[in-house]
Design a protein around this motif. Structure first.
Motif, mmCIF file in Angstrom:
data_model
loop_
_atom_site.group_PDB
_atom_site.id
_atom_site.type_symbol
_atom_site.label_atom_id
_atom_site.label_comp_id
_atom_site.label_asym_id
_atom_site.label_seq_id
_atom_site.Cartn_x
_atom_site.Cartn_y
_atom_site.Cartn_z
ATOM 1 N N TYR A 89 93.539 -77.787 -60.593
ATOM 2 C CA TYR A 89 94.971 -77.776 -60.901
ATOM 3 C C TYR A 89 95.263 -77.019 -62.193
ATOM 4 C CZ TYR A 89 94.388 -81.612 -57.623
ATOM 5 O OH TYR A 89 94.028 -82.363 -56.537
ATOM 6 N N LYS A 90 96.546 -76.732 -62.395
ATOM 7 C CA LYS A 90 97.014 -76.106 -63.621
ATOM 8 C C LYS A 90 97.734 -77.147 -64.475
ATOM 9 C CE LYS A 90 97.614 -71.532 -61.553
ATOM 10 N NZ LYS A 90 98.587 -70.429 -61.246
ATOM 11 N N CYS A 135 101.254 -79.065 -63.489
ATOM 12 C CA CYS A 135 101.558 -78.522 -62.165
ATOM 13 C C CYS A 135 102.493 -79.434 -61.370
ATOM 14 C CB CYS A 135 100.283 -78.295 -61.377
ATOM 15 S SG CYS A 135 99.299 -79.800 -61.105
ATOM 16 N N GLY A 136 102.498 -80.722 -61.687
ATOM 17 C CA GLY A 136 103.331 -81.672 -60.963
ATOM 18 C C GLY A 136 102.530 -82.461 -59.943
ATOM 19 N N GLU A 153 103.332 -83.616 -57.125
ATOM 20 C CA GLU A 153 103.551 -83.233 -55.733
ATOM 21 C C GLU A 153 102.640 -82.089 -55.303
ATOM 22 O OE1 GLU A 153 108.152 -84.356 -54.819
ATOM 23 O OE2 GLU A 153 107.822 -82.760 -56.303
ATOM 24 N N ASP A 154 102.038 -81.379 -56.250
ATOM 25 C CA ASP A 154 101.100 -80.306 -55.930
ATOM 26 C C ASP A 154 99.649 -80.759 -55.999
ATOM 27 O OD1 ASP A 154 103.073 -78.475 -55.428
ATOM 28 O OD2 ASP A 154 103.049 -77.610 -57.444
ATOM 29 N N GLU A 155 99.428 -82.015 -56.290
ATOM 30 C CA GLU A 155 98.066 -82.538 -56.335
ATOM 31 C C GLU A 155 97.617 -82.988 -54.947
ATOM 32 O OE1 GLU A 155 97.701 -85.631 -59.181
ATOM 33 O OE2 GLU A 155 98.531 -84.441 -60.815
ATOM 34 N N GLU A 162 100.387 -91.375 -49.016
ATOM 35 C CA GLU A 162 100.618 -89.989 -48.605
ATOM 36 C C GLU A 162 100.983 -89.916 -47.125
ATOM 37 O OE1 GLU A 162 101.037 -85.869 -49.054
ATOM 38 O OE2 GLU A 162 100.788 -87.432 -50.588
ATOM 39 N N ASN A 196 104.819 -82.923 -64.421
ATOM 40 C CA ASN A 196 105.896 -82.025 -64.839
ATOM 41 C C ASN A 196 107.141 -82.844 -65.163
ATOM 42 O OD1 ASN A 196 107.014 -82.724 -62.360
ATOM 43 N ND2 ASN A 196 106.505 -80.778 -61.375
ATOM 44 N N ASP A 226 108.195 -85.501 -62.609
ATOM 45 C CA ASP A 226 107.360 -86.706 -62.618
ATOM 46 C C ASP A 226 107.788 -87.653 -63.723
ATOM 47 O OD1 ASP A 226 105.754 -85.675 -60.527
ATOM 48 O OD2 ASP A 226 104.608 -84.513 -61.983
#
Length: 307
Positions: free
Chosen positions: A201-202, A205-206, A208-210, A218, A258, A261
């Motif tokens: 990850y970055k 990133c948030g 929701e992108d994990e 999920e 982010n 979140d």
């Protein structure tokens, strides 16, 4: 429905619940989210006790479930489960029919109670309804938040369905339960792509992108999105991350969060006190509540849906 109510009131079930509620030593950072006094059906120190006692059958059941989860939940495993379950071709049913099936499920990862999941669903929903009478979407969110556990009836072991969640593909947070012992056989811990602070990850990133460990959160989120629910974004977010205790209770993984979140954390905390602190042996009158909650299902998730 008569059979369901008979099971709920069975004295043997209540004895198990009472035995599970003896003096416990809490070892979990979620105690920072202390409930309001009106939520204290039992002392706060009696919730989420993950201490180890091989002689206690419930504690040992919980420990074994988490150790399996932390051994087998890898990046490849999660991606495989997403590919399998998110085809939404397993079965069709109404939300209420799926809920009734939860009467046959006891969560093997739950150290607080040993009662059918349908009882917990109505306990959560009714307490939300009492405190937030105008927010009917919130009532329904409480009712269906664990409904993704229906995967346990379709071949999934409970360690891939229940329990706290965590991101795969990066270093495991310190507040994950049994963290010091449970991940020693997980191969991702030896993979340099996955075992660093940010991993795949970055920064910021948030959530929701994990890629979260696979489980009912999920899955239910994806089911609702696929079936075009009209529940608001807050509801979907709470369902998707309510089991992410290492974040919302333990304070881990903030480096991946982010702005959204941080804003949504308020709603997750608000939901959590109903999800966790309403667990008790008090059984709601499910049959009398069915018409009201059916009206909410008809409003937000009508008809048969694809699972």
């Amino acid at each position: 429905m008569q059979v369901i109510l008979q099971i709920f009131t069975d004295s043997a079930v209540m004895r198990v619940v009472q035995e599970a509620c003896g003096p416990l030593e809490v070892m979990d950072p979620s105690l920072l989210l202390r409930p309001e006094p009106t939520f204290a059906a039992k002392p706060v120190s009696m919730f989420r006790d993950y201490s180890v006692d091989p002689e206690d059958p419930i504690k040992e059941r919980v420990r074994v479930t988490y150790h399996k989860m932390h051994t087998y939940q890898t990046v490849d495993f999660v991606r495989g489960k997403m590919d399998y379950w998110l085809r939404f071709d397993k079965f069709c049913s109404t939300v209420m029919d799926a809920l009734v099936k939860m009467n046959d499920l006891v969560d093997e990862s739950d150290p607080d109670v040993d009662i059918p999941n349908l009882v917990h669903a109505f306990q959560t929903a009714e307490r939300i309804r009492a405190d937030h009478p105008q927010e009917d979407w919130f009532h329904l969110t409480g009712l269906i938040h664990d409904l993704g556990k229906i995967m346990a009836f379709y071949g999934e072991p409970q360690w891939a369905v229940v329990g706290d969640t965590f991101p795969v593909g990066c270093a495991w947070g310190n507040s994950i339960v049994y963290r010091q012992t449970s991940f020693k056989n997980n191969p991702d811990g030896n993979n340099s792509l996955y075992n660093t602070k940010f991993g795949i990850y970055k920064p910021n990133c948030g959530l929701e992108d994990e890629v979260m460990s696979w489980g009912h959160d999920e899955y239910m989120y994806q089911v609702l999105k696929h079936n075009k629910t009209t529940l608001p974004e807050e509801a979907l977010y709470m369902i998707r991350f309510h089991s992410f205790y290492p974040w919302h209770a333990g304070g881990d993984y903030t480096h991946l969060c982010n702005e959204k979140d941080h804003k949504m954390l308020h709603w997750v905390h608000e939901f959590n006190k109903y999800d966790l602190y309403t667990k008790s042996a008090d059984v709601p009158d499910v049959e009398s509540l069915m018409p009201y909650y059916q009206s909410l299902i008809d409003k937000y998730i009508p008809g048969e849906i694809e699972w």
